[in-house]
Design an enzyme around this catalytic site. Sequence first.
Site, short mmCIF file in Angstrom:
data_model
loop_
_atom_site.label_atom_id
_atom_site.label_comp_id
_atom_site.label_asym_id
_atom_site.label_seq_id
_atom_site.Cartn_x
_atom_site.Cartn_y
_atom_site.Cartn_z
N LYS A 3 31.82 37.65 44.17
CA LYS A 3 32.65 38.60 44.91
C LYS A 3 32.21 38.72 46.37
CE LYS A 3 34.65 41.45 41.30
NZ LYS A 3 34.87 42.81 40.79
N LYS A 42 42.13 29.27 31.44
CA LYS A 42 42.57 30.49 30.76
C LYS A 42 43.71 31.16 31.53
CE LYS A 42 40.36 34.61 29.60
NZ LYS A 42 39.18 35.45 29.65
N LYS A 65 45.07 37.05 35.13
CA LYS A 65 45.89 37.94 35.96
C LYS A 65 45.69 37.66 37.44
CE LYS A 65 42.66 41.81 35.18
NZ LYS A 65 42.50 43.20 34.85
#
Length: 334
Positions: free
Chosen positions: A115, A197, A200
């Site tokens: 991040k 996968k 979102k």
Amino acid sequence: MINDKKVLFSGMQATGNLTLGNYLGALKNWLTLSDEYECFYSVVDMHSITVRQDPATLRKRARALLTLYIAAGLDPRKNCIYYQSHVSGHAELSWILSCFTYMGELNRMTQFKDKAAKHADNINAGLFTYPVLMAADILLYQADVVPVGIDQMQHLELTRDIAIRFNNVYGDVFTIPEAYVGKVGAKIMSLQDPVKKMSKSDENPNGSIYLMDDPDTIMRKCKRAVTDSESCVAYRDEQPGLKNLINIYCACTEKTPDEAVKEFEGRGYGELKAAVGESVVSILKPLQDEVKRLEKDKAYIDSIIKENAQKAGYYAAKTLRKVQRKVGFPDRIR
Ligand code: TRP
């Protein structure tokens, strides 16, 4: 233990739109857990602000997520579905635990490194101490089990280390949580890149079916799903696109892969894709209708939010008071 049941805690972020993968892989399997566990599902809005959020959007998404959990069938009177920011104990315990966490440990967290690289202009202290707040979430409710994905395993390990360290100094204060490994749900892959996968945060919106996609969008995404040029319906690793479509179909219809292959043997991929699309619509449409119904029932959702914040707050306060005494904070005068 609460009401003679083991405690289960999970947190979820209201950033990004939940996908069919989140539903079939996780949410759908949680419905029966409340028989066995006292379940807490927290919408972790305090974690969300470690990256910049638009306030109105965050508020809206947090409520939408909470509503979705209820719409999916989690009984909000059996499962404590609540906002993290409504229970101040999370922040209070987080501070105390941060004094039992080493810089070196936090420096090793791979999610922080990822991040920090992604948000190089905003590497704030909250992003760094994110895992401590997560430890506080879990330990505040004396959780026995935590259903987490592989990406959160390192954070759960750290939580255990912090809890063990604290207990070594002060006695048995915290329950040491374990990862919940229950019945694994279907692993749903991207429709555009079936070795990845379904996510979102996929940049390609055609790769994911979002829970609130309308039927036309769902059908279109299924029809455009990447397959192969074998022109033969089979369920095998060499045809990952097809395998994924069959998995989706089976998860939605409760059929087995063998049954599905028999059903579509000798038929074209187009027919299979259409059937997959219809099977997805048949499970998402009722879910969406229920979300819409609940959204209109503002008073009901508000009452759930209020009751569950009180319930979570009650258990949180019990742990927090104990921890505060242990570390030497003065007793309150009543
Ligand atoms: N960090 C988790 C995630 O991004 C969310 C989370 C916050 C969580 N607190 C938690 C998960 C406690 C499990 C338990 O997915």
